[in-house]
Write an enzyme that holds these catalytic residues in place. Structure first.
Site, mmCIF file in Angstrom:
data_model
loop_
_atom_site.group_PDB
_atom_site.id
_atom_site.type_symbol
_atom_site.label_atom_id
_atom_site.label_comp_id
_atom_site.label_asym_id
_atom_site.label_seq_id
_atom_site.Cartn_x
_atom_site.Cartn_y
_atom_site.Cartn_z
ATOM 1 N N CYS A 1 -7.834 9.858 -20.106
ATOM 2 C CA CYS A 1 -7.710 11.290 -20.394
ATOM 3 C C CYS A 1 -7.019 12.007 -19.230
ATOM 4 C CB CYS A 1 -9.084 11.883 -20.714
ATOM 5 S SG CYS A 1 -9.003 13.519 -21.470
ATOM 6 N N HIS B 1 -11.664 8.077 -24.839
ATOM 7 C CA HIS B 1 -12.635 7.762 -23.784
ATOM 8 C C HIS B 1 -13.457 6.511 -24.087
ATOM 9 C CE1 HIS B 1 -12.385 11.505 -21.344
ATOM 10 N NE2 HIS B 1 -11.860 11.974 -22.466
ATOM 11 N N GLU C 1 -15.215 4.934 -22.043
ATOM 12 C CA GLU C 1 -16.460 4.945 -21.259
ATOM 13 C C GLU C 1 -17.578 5.723 -21.955
ATOM 14 O OE1 GLU C 1 -14.111 7.007 -20.964
ATOM 15 O OE2 GLU C 1 -14.613 8.837 -19.868
#
Lengths: 263, 84
Positions: free
Chosen positions: A113, A222, A224
């Site tokens: 990002c 994302h 994560e």
């Protein structure tokens, strides 16, 4: 009332101590950079730990990479996205050190990002991100196709595997000139591509790319945030059960340990 | 104090979604004479004292290195203006 010395506020650490309670399964040490305005550094560090590695906090104003084997530039709004997303962060001393190591083609670097935006501003990856075509901040689960499994960050995915991770941004529209797009496509450097409707107008539905050497990867969604059941995207198993992003982090740890870099 | 004005615009081939949104808002306010809008940025760099050629050159370099991203933007003007 007589003037009193105000109580000293409890010191809030600007940077996490990721080493605590880590029982790393491997010797892989993954640096996670924190800038002023970074949001997702702790999530990225947690993803590293869940994948079996050791997360190492890196501060933007330092220039010492220490003995890390790979680096994650996480998401957020570094410097408030002032000027352009990533435009000021790219000049941080830590970014200079990362760029120097990454350009040798060996240090694996992942930009997520805002981290992807920083890597493009630093010219470590081609193209740029501009405002979403619909002008809105979008936060939603997003299906991606993994089209390049030869990078350090995607080696454990299967070719063309479909994964679901979270997408959350306002400046997520990938743009590059025609020549760059053609080169990315011909060289197989589109690593992640949006599946279904294009969420932001990105050219060629591009969600993530790699450099020519394959050690630097950037993507807008994302991974994560999709590493732990109960906190990820919805999937067939249940609400928030998706952990498709974890493979990004196990991939790099596997690549490092098999290459001997982290042993 | 003199200022150096730097103007940056999105490259012509880059779609400008913000400009498009502004263009579509104008007719609602009765401003129907415009067929398009492109939105750029203007920077004002204040200089203490005289603007030498060296300082102007610094401004040009700052415009290319920091104030604009050459992938998506063009520096369209770097000029000196007097007191506001």
């Amino acid at each position: 009332m007589s003037p009193q010395t105000p109580p000293t506020p409890a010191e809030t650490p600007l940077i996490g101590d990721y080493a605590e309670s880590s029982a790393a399964l491997t010797g892989a040490r993954i640096g996670v950079v924190t800038f002023p305005g970074t949001l997702d550094d702790r999530d990225a560090a947690r993803a590293v730990r869940l994948a079996g590695g050791t997360a190492v906090a890196l501060w933007h104003a330092d220039d010492d990479l220490g003995d890390v084997d790979a680096v994650i530039v996480p998401g957020g709004f570094s410097y408030g996205d002032y000027l352009r997303a990533g435009a000021i962060s790219r000049f941080a001393p830590m970014m200079t050190s990362i760029a120097r190591e990454a350009q040798t083609g060996t240090l694996p670097v992942l930009g997520i990002c805002n981290g992807f935006q920083i890597l493009t501003e630093a010219h470590l990856l081609p193209g740029s991100m501009i405002r979403n075509d619909h002008l809105k901040f979008r936060c939603a689960d997003q299906v991606l196709r993994v089209e390049n499994t030869s990078t350090a960050w995607t080696s454990q995915y299967t070719d063309d595997e479909l994964i679901t991770v979270v997408l959350k941004n306002q400046d997520g529209r990938y743009v590059a000139d025609e020549e760059t797009l053609t080169r990315l496509e011909e060289e197989g450097r589109v690593v992640f591509r949006y599946v279904g409707s294009n969420p932001n107008g990105s050219r060629n539905d591009i969600a993530g790319i790699t450099n020519a050497a394959g050690n630097i990867v950037g993507l807008m969604p994302h991974p994560e945030h999709a590493v732990e059941a109960g906190y990820g995207p919805d999937d067939a198993v249940g609400m928030r059960a998706g952990t498709d992003g974890l493979t990004v982090f196990t991939s790099v740890i596997s690549s490092l340990t098999s290459s001997g870099a982290a042993l | 104090m003199p200022r150096i004005v730097v103007e940056v615009m999105p490259k012509p081939e880059i779609l400008d979604p913000q400009g498009k949104a502004i263009a579509s808002a104008l007719p609602h306010l009765g401003f129907d004479g415009f067929s398009g809008v492109r939105q750029g940025r203007r920077f004002e760099l204040t200089v203490e004292g005289e603007v030498t050629e060296g300082i102007l050159e610094q401004a040009r370099r700052a415009a290319e290195d920091l104030l604009s991203n050459p992938v998506i933007e063009d520096v369209v003007d770097v000029r000196v203006e007097g007191d506001a």
